[in-house]
Write an enzyme that holds these catalytic residues in place. Structure first.
Site, PDB file in Angstrom:
ATOM      1  N   ARG A  28       0.834  -1.208   0.000  1.00 22.01           N
ATOM      2  CA  ARG A  28       0.000   0.000   0.000  1.00 22.01           C
ATOM      3  C   ARG A  28       0.866   1.255   0.000  1.00 22.01           C
ATOM      4  NH1 ARG A  28      -5.563  -0.460   0.960  1.00 22.01           N
ATOM      5  NH2 ARG A  28      -6.195  -2.595   1.435  1.00 22.01           N
ATOM      6  N   ASP A  29       0.444   2.249  -0.778  1.00 25.58           N
ATOM      7  CA  ASP A  29       1.133   3.531  -0.807  1.00 25.58           C
ATOM      8  C   ASP A  29       0.933   4.230   0.537  1.00 25.58           C
ATOM      9  OD1 ASP A  29       2.074   5.590  -3.346  1.00 25.58           O
ATOM     10  OD2 ASP A  29       1.614   6.483  -1.399  1.00 25.58           O
ATOM     11  N   ILE A  30       1.988   4.868   1.033  1.00 25.77           N
ATOM     12  CA  ILE A  30       1.933   5.524   2.337  1.00 25.77           C
ATOM     13  C   ILE A  30       1.039   6.771   2.302  1.00 25.77           C
ATOM     14  CG2 ILE A  30       3.891   7.139   2.100  1.00 25.77           C
ATOM     15  CD1 ILE A  30       4.889   6.055   4.835  1.00 25.77           C
ATOM     16  N   ASN A  86       5.221   6.732 -13.380  1.00 27.37           N
ATOM     17  CA  ASN A  86       5.802   8.062 -13.508  1.00 27.37           C
ATOM     18  C   ASN A  86       7.282   7.927 -13.854  1.00 27.37           C
ATOM     19  OD1 ASN A  86       3.389   9.333 -12.765  1.00 27.37           O
ATOM     20  ND2 ASN A  86       3.859   9.129 -10.585  1.00 27.37           N
ATOM     21  N   VAL A  95      10.603   8.288  -6.366  1.00 24.82           N
ATOM     22  CA  VAL A  95      11.390   7.140  -5.911  1.00 24.82           C
ATOM     23  C   VAL A  95      11.955   6.456  -7.159  1.00 24.82           C
ATOM     24  CG1 VAL A  95      11.400   4.968  -4.639  1.00 24.82           C
ATOM     25  CG2 VAL A  95       9.922   6.848  -3.870  1.00 24.82           C
ATOM     26  N   HIS A  99       8.005   1.628 -10.362  1.00 19.38           N
ATOM     27  CA  HIS A  99       6.841   1.148  -9.618  1.00 19.38           C
ATOM     28  C   HIS A  99       5.595   1.485 -10.410  1.00 19.38           C
ATOM     29  CE1 HIS A  99       8.206   5.105  -8.222  1.00 19.38           C
ATOM     30  NE2 HIS A  99       6.923   5.444  -8.139  1.00 19.38           N
ATOM     31  N   HIS A 101       1.804   2.298 -10.069  1.00 17.44           N
ATOM     32  CA  HIS A 101       0.725   2.669  -9.159  1.00 17.44           C
ATOM     33  C   HIS A 101      -0.542   1.947  -9.608  1.00 17.44           C
ATOM     34  CE1 HIS A 101       2.595   6.405  -7.323  1.00 17.44           C
ATOM     35  NE2 HIS A 101       3.336   6.299  -8.406  1.00 17.44           N
TER      36      HIS A 101
HETATM   37  P1  5GP Z   1       6.269   8.403  -7.561  1.00 19.93           P
HETATM   38  O1  5GP Z   1       5.954   9.829  -7.198  1.00 19.93           O
HETATM   39  O2  5GP Z   1       7.760   8.139  -7.556  1.00 19.93           O
HETATM   40  O3  5GP Z   1       5.598   7.934  -8.799  1.00 19.93           O
HETATM   41  O4  5GP Z   1       5.633   7.521  -6.418  1.00 19.93           O
HETATM   42  C1  5GP Z   1       6.276   7.237  -5.219  1.00 19.93           C
HETATM   43  C2  5GP Z   1       5.203   6.808  -4.257  1.00 19.93           C
HETATM   44  O5  5GP Z   1       5.830   6.211  -3.141  1.00 19.93           O
HETATM   45  C3  5GP Z   1       4.368   7.969  -3.715  1.00 19.93           C
HETATM   46  O6  5GP Z   1       2.997   7.765  -4.072  1.00 19.93           O
HETATM   47  C4  5GP Z   1       4.601   7.928  -2.222  1.00 19.93           C
HETATM   48  O7  5GP Z   1       3.445   8.216  -1.477  1.00 19.93           O
HETATM   49  C5  5GP Z   1       5.090   6.515  -1.994  1.00 19.93           C
HETATM   50  N1  5GP Z   1       5.992   6.363  -0.875  1.00 19.93           N
HETATM   51  C6  5GP Z   1       7.056   7.154  -0.575  1.00 19.93           C
HETATM   52  N2  5GP Z   1       7.694   6.694   0.509  1.00 19.93           N
HETATM   53  C7  5GP Z   1       7.019   5.578   0.901  1.00 19.93           C
HETATM   54  C8  5GP Z   1       7.212   4.652   1.983  1.00 19.93           C
HETATM   55  O8  5GP Z   1       8.136   4.753   2.787  1.00 19.93           O
HETATM   56  N3  5GP Z   1       6.320   3.630   2.071  1.00 19.93           N
HETATM   57  C9  5GP Z   1       5.281   3.489   1.191  1.00 19.93           C
HETATM   58  N4  5GP Z   1       4.457   2.456   1.373  1.00 19.93           N
HETATM   59  N5  5GP Z   1       5.084   4.335   0.162  1.00 19.93           N
HETATM   60  C10 5GP Z   1       5.945   5.363   0.016  1.00 19.93           C
END
Ligand code: 5GP
Length: 113
Positions: A28-30, A86, A95, A99, A101
């Site tokens: 799950r996303d945080i 992304n 990150v 990944h 979503h």
């Molecule tokens: P991006 O913006 O790179 O496409 O998505 C990165 C996602 O990682 C974001 O939606 C963010 O909320 C999620 N995220 C960042 N740090 C953590 C974490 O420590 N744990 C979890 N479960 N999700 C994270």
């Protein structure tokens, strides 16, 4: 390598896992942007979509197939869902371990900005 998602894969950082197999982990996303929001990551570290090699094609396809499996488990495969990759700054990537979503549980608008 200082990668947040590699640390989640290694169990150094906790995450709420919703699916896993030999190639991917989903948790799950945080900061969820929908009633259900998880991230599907490959066990192999790949920094961005630009770094996907020929040998990774089946792995990326497997990530997409995992999205469908999770959607079915969560009960919104028929109502529908959104998947997003992304890439880099303008894509909103924060990150640098690819990944997918997976968002579901409500109708979503388009375009997403
Ligand atoms: P991006 O913006 O790179 O496409 O998505 C990165 C996602 O990682 C974001 O939606 C963010 O909320 C999620 N995220 C960042 N740090 C953590 C974490 O420590 N744990 C979890 N479960 N999700 C994270």
């Amino acid at each position: 390598m200082d990668c947040l998602f590699c640390k989640i894969l290694d169990g150094e950082i906790p995450a709420e896992v919703v699916y896993e197999d030999d190639q991917v982990l989903a948790f799950r996303d945080i900061n969820p942007q929908a009633p259900f929001h998880c991230l599907i990551i490959p066990r192999k570290h790949i920094a961005t979509l630009n770094d996907i090699a020929d040998e990774d094609q089946a792995l990326v396809g497997h990530m997409l197939q995992a999205a469908g499996t999770i959607a079915k488990q969560q009960g919104f495969d028929e109502s529908g869902y959104r998947t997003v990759f992304n890439c880099n700054t303008h894509g909103g990537q924060t990150v640098y371990h690819i990944h997918l979503h997976l968002l579901g549980g409500k109708p979503m608008g388009w375009p997403p900005y």
